[in-house]
Scaffold this motif. Structure first.
Motif, PDB file in Angstrom:
ATOM      1  N   ASN A  35      27.790  52.395  40.304  1.00  0.00           N
ATOM      2  CA  ASN A  35      28.481  51.582  39.538  1.00  0.00           C
ATOM      3  C   ASN A  35      30.012  51.447  39.777  1.00  0.00           C
ATOM      4  OD1 ASN A  35      28.638  49.671  37.419  1.00  0.00           O
ATOM      5  ND2 ASN A  35      28.072  51.205  35.611  1.00  0.00           N
ATOM      6  N   SER A  36      30.215  51.287  40.965  1.00  0.00           N
ATOM      7  CA  SER A  36      31.741  51.285  41.750  1.00  0.00           C
ATOM      8  C   SER A  36      32.259  50.154  41.112  1.00  0.00           C
ATOM      9  CB  SER A  36      31.554  51.206  43.095  1.00  0.00           C
ATOM     10  OG  SER A  36      30.870  52.414  43.656  1.00  0.00           O
ATOM     11  N   PHE A  37      33.374  50.221  41.078  1.00  0.00           N
ATOM     12  CA  PHE A  37      34.540  49.092  40.703  1.00  0.00           C
ATOM     13  C   PHE A  37      35.870  49.393  40.999  1.00  0.00           C
ATOM     14  CE2 PHE A  37      36.329  51.034  36.879  1.00  0.00           C
ATOM     15  CZ  PHE A  37      36.906  50.076  35.943  1.00  0.00           C
ATOM     16  N   ALA A  38      36.627  48.401  40.947  1.00  0.00           N
ATOM     17  CA  ALA A  38      37.961  48.306  41.122  1.00  0.00           C
ATOM     18  C   ALA A  38      38.825  47.600  40.104  1.00  0.00           C
ATOM     19  CB  ALA A  38      38.479  47.507  42.521  1.00  0.00           C
ATOM     20  N   TRP A  39      39.636  48.248  39.668  1.00  0.00           N
ATOM     21  CA  TRP A  39      40.821  47.612  38.686  1.00  0.00           C
ATOM     22  C   TRP A  39      42.198  47.872  39.132  1.00  0.00           C
ATOM     23  CZ3 TRP A  39      44.129  50.311  35.210  1.00  0.00           C
ATOM     24  CH2 TRP A  39      44.602  49.563  34.259  1.00  0.00           C
ATOM     25  N   ASN A  40      42.760  46.889  38.886  1.00  0.00           N
ATOM     26  CA  ASN A  40      44.567  46.907  39.304  1.00  0.00           C
ATOM     27  C   ASN A  40      44.679  47.707  40.506  1.00  0.00           C
ATOM     28  OD1 ASN A  40      46.861  46.176  37.734  1.00  0.00           O
ATOM     29  ND2 ASN A  40      46.054  47.130  36.029  1.00  0.00           N
ATOM     30  N   LYS A  41      43.884  47.414  41.595  1.00  0.00           N
ATOM     31  CA  LYS A  41      43.848  48.005  42.965  1.00  0.00           C
ATOM     32  C   LYS A  41      43.568  49.377  43.180  1.00  0.00           C
ATOM     33  CE  LYS A  41      47.639  44.661  44.333  1.00  0.00           C
ATOM     34  NZ  LYS A  41      48.942  44.687  43.744  1.00  0.00           N
ATOM     35  N   GLU A  45      34.688  55.076  42.810  1.00  0.00           N
ATOM     36  CA  GLU A  45      33.321  55.163  43.370  1.00  0.00           C
ATOM     37  C   GLU A  45      32.462  55.141  42.486  1.00  0.00           C
ATOM     38  OE1 GLU A  45      32.546  54.754  46.328  1.00  0.00           O
ATOM     39  OE2 GLU A  45      34.645  54.714  47.395  1.00  0.00           O
ATOM     40  N   ASN A  46      32.635  55.971  41.102  1.00  0.00           N
ATOM     41  CA  ASN A  46      31.773  55.999  40.057  1.00  0.00           C
ATOM     42  C   ASN A  46      32.816  55.940  38.516  1.00  0.00           C
ATOM     43  OD1 ASN A  46      32.034  58.702  38.875  1.00  0.00           O
ATOM     44  ND2 ASN A  46      31.346  59.254  41.125  1.00  0.00           N
ATOM     45  N   ARG A  47      32.136  55.888  37.588  1.00  0.00           N
ATOM     46  CA  ARG A  47      32.735  55.867  36.222  1.00  0.00           C
ATOM     47  C   ARG A  47      32.965  57.188  35.537  1.00  0.00           C
ATOM     48  NH1 ARG A  47      33.011  49.953  35.116  1.00  0.00           N
ATOM     49  NH2 ARG A  47      31.767  49.058  36.736  1.00  0.00           N
ATOM     50  N   GLY A  70      34.534  60.697  39.761  1.00  0.00           N
ATOM     51  CA  GLY A  70      34.897  59.396  40.388  1.00  0.00           C
ATOM     52  C   GLY A  70      36.527  59.387  40.175  1.00  0.00           C
ATOM     53  N   PHE A  71      37.217  60.145  39.368  1.00  0.00           N
ATOM     54  CA  PHE A  71      38.385  60.151  39.122  1.00  0.00           C
ATOM     55  C   PHE A  71      38.746  61.296  38.256  1.00  0.00           C
ATOM     56  CE2 PHE A  71      38.946  59.102  34.868  1.00  0.00           C
ATOM     57  CZ  PHE A  71      37.758  58.635  34.337  1.00  0.00           C
ATOM     58  N   ALA A 304      33.192  50.749  27.485  1.00  0.00           N
ATOM     59  CA  ALA A 304      34.023  51.376  28.105  1.00  0.00           C
ATOM     60  C   ALA A 304      33.704  51.226  29.759  1.00  0.00           C
ATOM     61  CB  ALA A 304      33.710  52.900  28.182  1.00  0.00           C
ATOM     62  N   ASP A 305      34.960  51.061  30.290  1.00  0.00           N
ATOM     63  CA  ASP A 305      35.033  50.922  31.720  1.00  0.00           C
ATOM     64  C   ASP A 305      35.007  52.367  32.431  1.00  0.00           C
ATOM     65  OD1 ASP A 305      36.125  48.120  31.825  1.00  0.00           O
ATOM     66  OD2 ASP A 305      37.833  49.080  30.695  1.00  0.00           O
ATOM     67  N   LEU A 306      35.380  53.382  31.934  1.00  0.00           N
ATOM     68  CA  LEU A 306      35.375  54.532  32.731  1.00  0.00           C
ATOM     69  C   LEU A 306      34.911  55.579  31.340  1.00  0.00           C
ATOM     70  CD1 LEU A 306      38.586  54.678  34.811  1.00  0.00           C
ATOM     71  CD2 LEU A 306      36.284  54.360  35.538  1.00  0.00           C
ATOM     72  N   VAL A 307      34.416  56.743  31.730  1.00  0.00           N
ATOM     73  CA  VAL A 307      34.111  57.951  30.901  1.00  0.00           C
ATOM     74  C   VAL A 307      34.686  59.136  31.372  1.00  0.00           C
ATOM     75  CG1 VAL A 307      32.087  58.864  29.844  1.00  0.00           C
ATOM     76  CG2 VAL A 307      31.883  56.438  30.390  1.00  0.00           C
TER      77      VAL A 307
END
Ligand SMILES: Cc1cc2nc3c(=O)[nH]c(=O)nc-3n(C[C@H](O)[C@H](O)[C@H](O)COP(=O)(O)O)c2cc1C
Length: 331
Positions: A35-41, A45-47, A70-71, A304-307
């Motif tokens: 479920n990778s995504f990009a936000w504000n550059k 890789e995952n949420r 993922g972060f 939620a965008d991230l968890v």
């Protein structure tokens, strides 16, 4: 088998950096993509990421990058070094799947933590959020100065910031989120960011909220945050509520884990609905009582965008990040 749960909570906590280093040496691997995504550059890789408070000083960034996060949100970092609150500062209840803490932002201080983040970001693209807070000796009417100093210090190395005015363990901190104070507190922060943006790329600033707010207060905080061009919200910090607990934790301090689940989900619902058309531009991170892979997926379905997790790391262990990735890819 989770042998650390046999140890007293403080001892298990003190041994955990070493144990995690060893674990990540043996179990290291690339960040699982789901479920990778990009936000504000920023590329995720995952949420699923690590919540604030686990790695207060950014000492273990390599560990998190090897075990599947993922972060990472490091901190809370304070401008100057400070010790934890005196006395017993943590406990756990297996029956409740809960932790209790009143740590009070122990921090090595901004200068030390800055070098940990800088060194890590030189060799990794894993997004790092820096959670910032005031020193306990700083009075509330001067609190913004601590947050501005931290923004300036970390601006070149952080991917984004989380402003923590929701911890129950620093006296008077939550008052900064009161309607009478929030605008006055946020304005200098956003002014400082505008000035930093003249030389560097814009860095998102998120606000971390308390789960103990009334719905109307949450909505007021969102409105004031939008007026001040904040970029998102972290929902939520620990709770002062002791409802339904089997273990009698002390009345002061914050509870996390399963007992926080309902309040955290409610905050996510209120914020998602209230943001309405603004929602797609803002980042929402859901944290609080996420104990299983299904909980992670449910929060994403709820908006939620991230968890993030803290307590699940203690009760489920460091393999949780890869377990969630495996379950997502097996769905
Ligand atoms: C021992 C402990 C220390 C924490 N320290 C911080 C902190 O320094 N800053 C912060 O924003 N949140 C802190 N938190 C709150 C977590 O980031 C998170 O919001 C909360 O624990 C709910 O998530 P969970 O149910 O997955 O634990 C802490 C939580 C625990 C249990």
């Amino acid at each position: 088998m989770k042998p650390w749960l046999w140890l007293p909570p403080q001892l298990a906590h003190d041994l955990s950096p070493l144990a995690l280093q060893l674990y990540s040496l043996i179990n290291r691997g690339p960040t699982p993509a789901w479920n990778s995504f990009a936000w504000n550059k920023i590329v995720f890789e995952n949420r699923l990421g690590l919540a604030g408070g686990v790695d207060k000083n950014g000492d273990l960034l390599n560990v998190w990058s090897h075990i599947g996060c993922g972060f990472v949100e490091i901190g809370t970092v304070t401008p100057d070094y400070q010790k934890p609150n005196p006395g017993k500062i943590m406990d756990r209840s297996t029956a409740d799947e809960a932790l209790w803490n009143k740590m009070g932002f122990p921090s090595l201080g901004a200068s030390e933590v800055f070098y940990n983040v800088k060194n890590f970001k030189q060799q990794s693209s894993l997004p790092v959020f820096v959670n910032i807070g005031k020193n306990r000796v700083t009075e509330n009417d001067k609190a913004h100065l601590d947050y501005v100093a931290l923004l300036q210090r970390f601006y070149s190395v952080a991917d984004a910031f989380v402003v923590n005015i929701s911890s129950p363990n620093t006296f008077g901190l939550r008052e900064l989120a009161q309607p009478a104070n929030l605008n006055k507190f946020l304005k200098p922060l956003l002014k400082a960011r505008t000035e930093l943006n003249e030389e560097q790329a814009e860095k998102p600033i998120l606000l971390k909220l308390s789960p103990d707010l009334e719905s109307d207060d949450i909505k007021r905080i969102i409105d004031t945050s939008l007026e001040n061009k904040l970029d998102g919200f972290v929902l939520t910090n620990t709770t002062l509520s002791r409802d339904g607990l089997k273990k009698p934790f002390p009345p002061e301090g914050g509870v996390s884990g399963k007992p926080l689940q309902a309040a955290s989900k409610k905050a996510l619902q209120i914020v998602s609905a209230h943001l309405n058309s603004e929602k797609s531009k803002k980042l929402i991170i859901s944290v609080g009582g996420v104990m299983t892979a299904d909980d992670v997926f449910e929060r994403i379905e709820m908006g939620a965008d991230l968890v993030e997790i803290y307590t699940a790391l203690i009760f489920k262990g460091p393999n949780f990040f890869r377990e969630v990735a495996g379950q997502f890819n097996g769905k």
